[in-house]
Scaffold this motif. Sequence first.
Motif, mmCIF file in Angstrom:
data_model
loop_
_atom_site.group_PDB
_atom_site.id
_atom_site.type_symbol
_atom_site.label_atom_id
_atom_site.label_comp_id
_atom_site.label_asym_id
_atom_site.label_seq_id
_atom_site.Cartn_x
_atom_site.Cartn_y
_atom_site.Cartn_z
ATOM 1 N N GLU A 24 0.831 -1.214 0.000
ATOM 2 C CA GLU A 24 0.000 0.000 0.000
ATOM 3 C C GLU A 24 0.862 1.261 0.000
ATOM 4 O O GLU A 24 1.548 1.554 0.987
ATOM 5 C CB GLU A 24 -0.917 0.024 1.236
ATOM 6 N N GLU A 72 -10.659 -3.271 1.899
ATOM 7 C CA GLU A 72 -10.455 -3.361 0.431
ATOM 8 C C GLU A 72 -10.327 -4.813 -0.018
ATOM 9 O O GLU A 72 -10.892 -5.212 -1.034
ATOM 10 C CB GLU A 72 -9.185 -2.600 0.042
ATOM 11 N N ASP A 76 -12.833 -6.891 -2.413
ATOM 12 C CA ASP A 76 -12.358 -7.504 -3.660
ATOM 13 C C ASP A 76 -12.686 -8.995 -3.700
ATOM 14 O O ASP A 76 -12.987 -9.549 -4.763
ATOM 15 C CB ASP A 76 -10.839 -7.296 -3.818
ATOM 16 N N SER A 79 -16.665 -9.114 -3.944
ATOM 17 C CA SER A 79 -17.257 -8.497 -5.132
ATOM 18 C C SER A 79 -16.168 -8.103 -6.134
ATOM 19 O O SER A 79 -15.826 -6.927 -6.250
ATOM 20 C CB SER A 79 -18.069 -7.269 -4.702
ATOM 21 N N ASP A 81 -16.410 -8.069 -9.277
ATOM 22 C CA ASP A 81 -17.030 -7.246 -10.319
ATOM 23 C C ASP A 81 -17.621 -5.984 -9.697
ATOM 24 O O ASP A 81 -17.817 -5.911 -8.490
ATOM 25 C CB ASP A 81 -18.144 -8.042 -11.020
ATOM 26 N N PHE A 82 -17.905 -5.020 -10.587
ATOM 27 C CA PHE A 82 -18.451 -3.748 -10.099
ATOM 28 C C PHE A 82 -19.776 -3.956 -9.374
ATOM 29 O O PHE A 82 -20.653 -4.656 -9.851
ATOM 30 C CB PHE A 82 -18.658 -2.781 -11.277
ATOM 31 N N HIS A 83 -19.883 -3.358 -8.210
ATOM 32 C CA HIS A 83 -21.149 -3.358 -7.462
ATOM 33 C C HIS A 83 -21.241 -2.052 -6.679
ATOM 34 O O HIS A 83 -20.237 -1.607 -6.098
ATOM 35 C CB HIS A 83 -21.204 -4.556 -6.502
ATOM 36 N N ALA A 86 -20.081 -2.386 -3.141
ATOM 37 C CA ALA A 86 -18.615 -2.513 -3.045
ATOM 38 C C ALA A 86 -17.981 -1.132 -3.130
ATOM 39 O O ALA A 86 -17.073 -0.793 -2.361
ATOM 40 C CB ALA A 86 -18.094 -3.426 -4.155
ATOM 41 N N LYS A 90 -15.793 0.669 -0.051
ATOM 42 C CA LYS A 90 -14.425 1.175 -0.210
ATOM 43 C C LYS A 90 -14.350 2.683 -0.012
ATOM 44 O O LYS A 90 -13.424 3.184 0.628
ATOM 45 C CB LYS A 90 -13.897 0.806 -1.595
ATOM 46 N N ASP A 91 -15.348 3.406 -0.573
ATOM 47 C CA ASP A 91 -15.329 4.871 -0.434
ATOM 48 C C ASP A 91 -15.557 5.293 1.014
ATOM 49 O O ASP A 91 -14.961 6.273 1.486
ATOM 50 C CB ASP A 91 -16.381 5.509 -1.350
HETATM 51 N N1 LIG Z 1 -15.802 -3.997 -6.911
HETATM 52 C C1 LIG Z 1 -16.000 -2.674 -7.025
HETATM 53 N N2 LIG Z 1 -17.236 -2.221 -7.342
HETATM 54 C C2 LIG Z 1 -17.471 -0.898 -7.464
HETATM 55 N N3 LIG Z 1 -16.550 0.067 -7.285
HETATM 56 C C3 LIG Z 1 -15.306 -0.303 -6.945
HETATM 57 C C4 LIG Z 1 -14.955 -1.695 -6.807
HETATM 58 N N4 LIG Z 1 -13.637 -1.761 -6.491
HETATM 59 C C5 LIG Z 1 -13.218 -0.496 -6.421
HETATM 60 N N5 LIG Z 1 -14.190 0.397 -6.683
HETATM 61 C C6 LIG Z 1 -14.093 1.871 -6.709
HETATM 62 O O1 LIG Z 1 -12.773 2.236 -7.087
HETATM 63 C C7 LIG Z 1 -12.142 2.967 -6.018
HETATM 64 C C8 LIG Z 1 -10.695 2.551 -5.925
HETATM 65 O O2 LIG Z 1 -10.652 1.187 -5.555
HETATM 66 P P1 LIG Z 1 -9.297 0.420 -5.323
HETATM 67 O O3 LIG Z 1 -9.597 -1.003 -5.027
HETATM 68 O O4 LIG Z 1 -8.351 0.678 -6.461
HETATM 69 O O5 LIG Z 1 -8.797 1.060 -3.997
HETATM 70 P P2 LIG Z 1 -7.802 2.255 -3.757
HETATM 71 O O6 LIG Z 1 -8.531 3.207 -2.863
HETATM 72 O O7 LIG Z 1 -7.276 2.808 -5.042
HETATM 73 O O8 LIG Z 1 -6.684 1.534 -2.925
HETATM 74 P P3 LIG Z 1 -5.436 0.709 -3.447
HETATM 75 O O9 LIG Z 1 -4.679 1.600 -4.411
HETATM 76 O O10 LIG Z 1 -4.703 0.456 -2.198
HETATM 77 O O11 LIG Z 1 -5.983 -0.537 -4.091
HETATM 78 C C9 LIG Z 1 -12.957 2.626 -4.757
HETATM 79 O O12 LIG Z 1 -12.873 3.636 -3.770
HETATM 80 C C10 LIG Z 1 -14.364 2.477 -5.333
HETATM 81 O O13 LIG Z 1 -14.945 3.755 -5.517
#
Ligand SMILES: Nc1ncnc2c1ncn2[C@@H]1O[C@H](COP(=O)(O)OP(=O)(O)OP(=O)(O)O)[C@@H](O)[C@H]1O
Length: 121
Positions: A24, A72, A76, A79, A81-83, A86, A90-91
Amino acid sequence: MDIPKFLKSFKYATHGILHVIKSEQNFRFHLLAAIIVLLASIITGLSSFEWIIIIILISGMFMIELVNASIERVVDLASPDFHQLALQAKDLAAGACLVYAICSAIVGFIIFIPKWWGIIF
Ligand SMILES: Nc1ncnc2c1ncn2[C@@H]1O[C@H](COP(=O)(O)OP(=O)(O)OP(=O)(O)O)[C@@H](O)[C@H]1O
């Protein structure tokens, strides 16, 4: 008390921390920021109470980043896939980190600025 089990839990926790340092970028950024804040604290000279606040803020930032990285990975896994949920999970976790970082920066300014004010001006 099961001492080997107790010691193993330290091993697993250490693995988790080492993994998050390797994987990270945000965590590495906070590690660097923590080193800078600790050096600034030593150079500035803080009271015991101020040191306690700084240590709580730094360790709290690490704790929340570890929980965020954990969320996170669970998202992952659950989910790939996009949901929409999810995305929200994460947000929300990222939002928690941001709230704590902003709060820490404000408290840091409250501690350091008055001490530096006399030196600068
Ligand atoms: N499975 C998913 N479904 C919907 N949106 C997602 C999904 N995975 C990630 N996202 C969106 O993308 C953003 C970034 O996700 P990501 O997994 O890359 O994490 P990150 O905050 O960039 O952390 P890292 O770089 O450590 O992986 C999330 O905050 C969310 O808005």
